[in-house]
Design a protein around this motif. Structure first.
Motif, short mmCIF file in Angstrom:
data_model
loop_
_atom_site.label_atom_id
_atom_site.label_comp_id
_atom_site.label_asym_id
_atom_site.label_seq_id
_atom_site.Cartn_x
_atom_site.Cartn_y
_atom_site.Cartn_z
N ALA A 37 0.82 -1.21 0.00
CA ALA A 37 0.00 0.00 0.00
C ALA A 37 0.86 1.26 0.00
O ALA A 37 0.47 2.28 -0.58
N VAL A 38 2.01 1.19 0.64
CA VAL A 38 2.87 2.36 0.79
C VAL A 38 3.80 2.54 -0.42
O VAL A 38 4.16 3.67 -0.77
N ALA A 39 4.18 1.45 -1.07
CA ALA A 39 5.23 1.47 -2.09
C ALA A 39 5.00 2.49 -3.20
O ALA A 39 5.93 3.18 -3.60
N GLU A 40 3.82 2.57 -3.70
CA GLU A 40 3.55 3.43 -4.85
C GLU A 40 2.84 4.72 -4.47
O GLU A 40 2.50 5.52 -5.34
N PRO A 43 3.27 8.45 1.35
CA PRO A 43 3.44 7.15 2.02
C PRO A 43 2.89 7.12 3.45
O PRO A 43 2.30 6.12 3.85
N VAL A 44 3.07 8.19 4.20
CA VAL A 44 2.55 8.20 5.58
C VAL A 44 1.03 8.17 5.56
O VAL A 44 0.39 7.42 6.31
N GLN A 77 10.95 4.66 6.60
CA GLN A 77 11.02 4.79 5.14
C GLN A 77 9.89 5.66 4.62
O GLN A 77 10.10 6.49 3.73
N ALA A 78 8.69 5.49 5.17
CA ALA A 78 7.55 6.29 4.74
C ALA A 78 7.75 7.77 5.06
O ALA A 78 7.36 8.64 4.27
N ALA A 79 8.38 8.05 6.18
CA ALA A 79 8.62 9.45 6.57
C ALA A 79 9.57 10.12 5.58
O ALA A 79 9.47 11.33 5.37
N ALA A 113 9.93 8.32 13.00
CA ALA A 113 9.44 6.94 12.99
C ALA A 113 8.87 6.51 14.33
O ALA A 113 7.82 5.86 14.38
N ASP A 114 9.53 6.86 15.43
CA ASP A 114 9.02 6.46 16.75
C ASP A 114 7.68 7.12 17.05
O ASP A 114 6.79 6.50 17.62
#
Length: 184
Positions: free
Chosen positions: A71-74, A78-79, A131-133, A141-142
């Motif tokens: 779901a995030v890849a494309e 991304p977040v 990675q999404a960030a 990330a945290d």
């Protein structure tokens, strides 16, 4: 029935029962009965309940993480895609929260193999969120992990997409302001 078919049937049954009713509430005899796997074959494939629980969580981790990564890849955002995916997951029939947190809540620091899968799953989720960030934003990330976990717990109590939407709004604010852990 060969070992591979038995393994699949046992894992399918264990996942349905453990997720719906809890790990401690479901005994190996019930899994054997509902899977249709003979007792001797069950214990050949999974010599102990701990091994079955770890295998169930490992398989769920691979499927769950792959779904979220896909779901995030494309996604252009991304977040935002993380929280949209969570909203859909929270709306699925039978949603009962995070299987990994549920297992940890039931078993605590019990079986090492189970605890290892739980820790690995959460580390993978944190890495996916980093990675999404985006590059140079790993410090978020945290905070994103806390939003994801909090939304998941709230959704377990009140299923539906609303907790994911509220967490997405908080995540958008974090991403916009760039608030890192030391900015408070």
């Amino acid at each position: 029935m060969d070992d591979e078919e038995a393994r699949t049937r046992l894992l399918d049954t264990a996942e349905a029962l453990f997720y719906a009713e809890g790990i401690q509430a479901v005994g190996m005899d019930r899994i054997r009965t509902e899977s249709g796997v003979p007792l001797k074959r069950l214990y050949k494939v999974f010599p102990a309940k701990e091994a079955l629980v770890a295998a169930y969580l490992d398989r769920r981790d691979r499927r769950w993480t792959a779904g979220l990564r896909g779901a995030v890849a494309e996604a252009a955002d991304p977040v935002g895609a993380v929280f949209a995916w969570l909203a859909a997951w929270f709306s699925e029939p039978g949603f009962r929260g995070c299987a990994f947190l549920n297992a940890y809540g039931e078993l605590g620091t019990g079986p090492a193999a189970v605890l290892d899968v739980v820790h690995r799953h959460k580390a993978e989720l944190r890495e996916l969120l980093a990675q999404a960030a985006g590059p140079g934003r790993e410090d978020l990330a945290d905070q994103l992990l806390i939003l994801v976990e909090g939304a998941t717990v709230v959704a377990a109590l009140t299923p539906g997409p609303a907790p994911a939407h509220r967490a997405a709004a908080a995540a958008a604010t974090l991403m916009r302001t760039g608030a890192g852990p030391d900015s408070a």
